[in-house]
Design an enzyme around this catalytic site. Sequence first.
Site, short mmCIF file in Angstrom:
data_model
loop_
_atom_site.label_atom_id
_atom_site.label_comp_id
_atom_site.label_asym_id
_atom_site.label_seq_id
_atom_site.Cartn_x
_atom_site.Cartn_y
_atom_site.Cartn_z
N ASP A 296 0.87 -1.17 0.00
CA ASP A 296 0.00 0.00 0.00
C ASP A 296 0.92 1.23 0.00
O ASP A 296 2.14 1.13 0.12
CB ASP A 296 -0.97 -0.01 1.19
C1 NOJ Z 1 -4.01 3.94 0.07
C2 NOJ Z 1 -5.19 3.02 0.24
O1 NOJ Z 1 -5.08 2.35 1.47
C3 NOJ Z 1 -5.32 2.01 -0.87
O2 NOJ Z 1 -6.54 1.32 -0.69
C4 NOJ Z 1 -5.26 2.66 -2.21
O3 NOJ Z 1 -5.43 1.70 -3.22
C5 NOJ Z 1 -3.93 3.37 -2.33
N1 NOJ Z 1 -3.83 4.39 -1.30
C6 NOJ Z 1 -3.74 4.01 -3.70
O4 NOJ Z 1 -4.53 5.13 -3.83
#
Ligand code: NOJ
Length: 752
Positions: A296
């Site tokens: 993430d």
């Molecule tokens: C953080 C989020 O937790 C995740 O779900 C998301 O896909 C990413 N950012 C990218 O935007």
Amino acid sequence: MSVLRKIIHVVALLFVAYLMNSFALRSGIMKHPQMNKTIEQRVDSLLALMTLEEKIGQMTLFTSDWEMTGPTLRAEYKEDIRKGRVGAIFNAHTAAYTRELQRIAVEETRLKIPLIFGYDVIHGYKTIFPIPLGEAASWDLQAIEQAARIAAVEASAAGLHWTFAPMVDIARDPRWGRISEGAGEDSYLGSAIAAARVRGFQGNGFDNADAILACAKHYAAYGAAQAGRDYHTVDMSEQVLREVYLPPFKAARDAGAWTFMTAFNEWNGIPATANTRLIKDILKWEWGFPGFVVTDYTSINEMVLHGYAADDKHAAELSVNAGVDMDMQGAVYYHHLADLVKEGKVKVSRIDDAVRRILHLKFLLGLFDDPYRFCDEAREKRLIMAPEHQAAARDMARKSIVLLRNEKQTLPLSRQIKTLAVIGPLADSKQDMLGNWSASGDAKDCVTLLEGVRAKLPGQGRVLYEKGCDIENKSDRSGIAKALAVAKKADAIVVVVGEAGWMSGEAASRADIGLPGLQEELVKALVATQKPVVVVLMNGRPLAIPWVAENAPAILETWFAGTQGGHAIADVLFGDYNPSGKLPVTFPRSAGQIPLFYNAKNTGRPADPNNKYTSKYLDVPNSPQWPFGFGLSYTTFSYSDLQVDKKEFGYNDALTIRVKVTNTGAREGEETAQLYVRDLVGSVTRPVRELKGFQKVQLKPGESKVITFRLSADDLRFYNADLLFRAEPGEFDIWVGGDSNAALGTRVTLKH
Ligand code: NOJ
């Protein structure tokens, strides 16, 4: 040698060969059979040409400067592409912009390796569907798959190859804002929905360039953040992890999800982003996952603050060695991986394994044959917001709406009504209809509830509108008096209250899950008029609203219903669609009951009103406001004649359960019949109920249908104290009904 001995010999040899093959596959020594052979040859020859830096480039994902979905930005991403130091870009979309960036990759880099473009296409790209929790309330797997399919058709037409979805985190805590992005609290329903969404996104494969790679996230147990506070710690047994939190991930993997995203949280002291047990052992080894794992957003770097890595470089080492293939936005692979390889801390074979997984998908997407095959402006123009997508979005939204209360048949409203008052801060809000993570969705395309109602009641002055109050403001009461003045002129009142769209989703935990601001005061004032009042809720999580729940004549849960939300809600309000949604998550009476979910354990002192020393509260009942699986209809259903074909069954047998469902009301309607089971005695204790099946049944007034469920020993397996997944012999209670309180049941026995 006798014939028999020869046979035994051959069988033994075959078995050893099988074990060796499976070891070689899982350890990455050999390639996975799911990987296409000719692609594999092409991957190998490309890999042989690559420098270490170019390989690390493939393992690096940066955001474009178009959108912010996290805290840091690298402004130099175009330069990084040019130098072959980035293999994938997210938050860049549209055919034109992805073409511009792809051109740099394939014309200006040494090896001309195309980029993958990723984006959070969570519930639609431009045609926005209800938030995922809302879609889950439909319990309609076909419709959910179709919604994901349409999202993929639009996204792929806008140059995208990869969505960061489905989010398959089980969530039992409505304080956690990201509960809105998943399918609720139950692993069985969540697994079925996870698989449906993967099928929808990935379609029939990439031959037609209308499919995108799915990404099961956030691996794992992110939904169990302590106190419902986003990014917080998770500490749970591996039994609970495997039984409750992992099944939707396994279902996504089995449905063919090509990528997985690690979670921000730690699990039992080790951050998910460097958790060898989760990534290497379970996902890649046990499940034989052939795709790639991405972190993430900066979750590698965050391991320093977790107190798990000394610095970014250490974090990179821990993460890559745990099996993480791609670094999202952290730039730690970018900065440190080459040194780590040179110092012998990371093996080249691990790097090659990661790059192989990534390149394989670039070939599979057809990008080496035509890097621009997803950048087709004509297709983009034709498909995005296509009329058939709007129709599907409206239908999905109607299916996601849950009727929570309907005293004295307040609903549906009559089209003959002379004057209707539409009140509330969410009644005419386009932006909030989108909910959170609305990708490229545009508020101006949204139909508000007020617009939807006006379309049903044409003619001057039939629909009166007043905002009443803000969503959050607690001091300005002037709107309430104006709303009351309008309400007095009307024959019925629809009041639209809840949360703003941004109040759920990432970094949107709430400690108090009631109606924010003065909204409850507004509802109380309107209910006091004694007129028919319909409360329409818009929210991204279960709310605790006991006063409203017990005093408003009618309540509709509409989540955030998407682009066509206003029309869909109006269809339900006026009975053009008979509500059929069922809650995919428990609604508590009070935040103090959290975590509150239907498949809890019994305890040794289950609540007894006549015994103080039992498991309960002094001030609130144990029961929820509305249980998991609950949802009313404009008609009524009854369940009868539950029959099992045998009372005892064995490990190689299955039970057939039959039950009659009857429409006992005056309208045609759809019911979702749910099968629950309780294992009465286990070597580890079992929940009081577990969902094991559901079926939708459409019934005309007075009509009955017999529906059938099958239940086998495999369906009764659980993880015992040695982490073995087994069913244990003994007695089981079975119930079938319209929610998790289903009363019609019988008892059966699983025999050795
Ligand atoms: C953080 C989020 O937790 C995740 O779900 C998301 O896909 C990413 N950012 C990218 O935007």
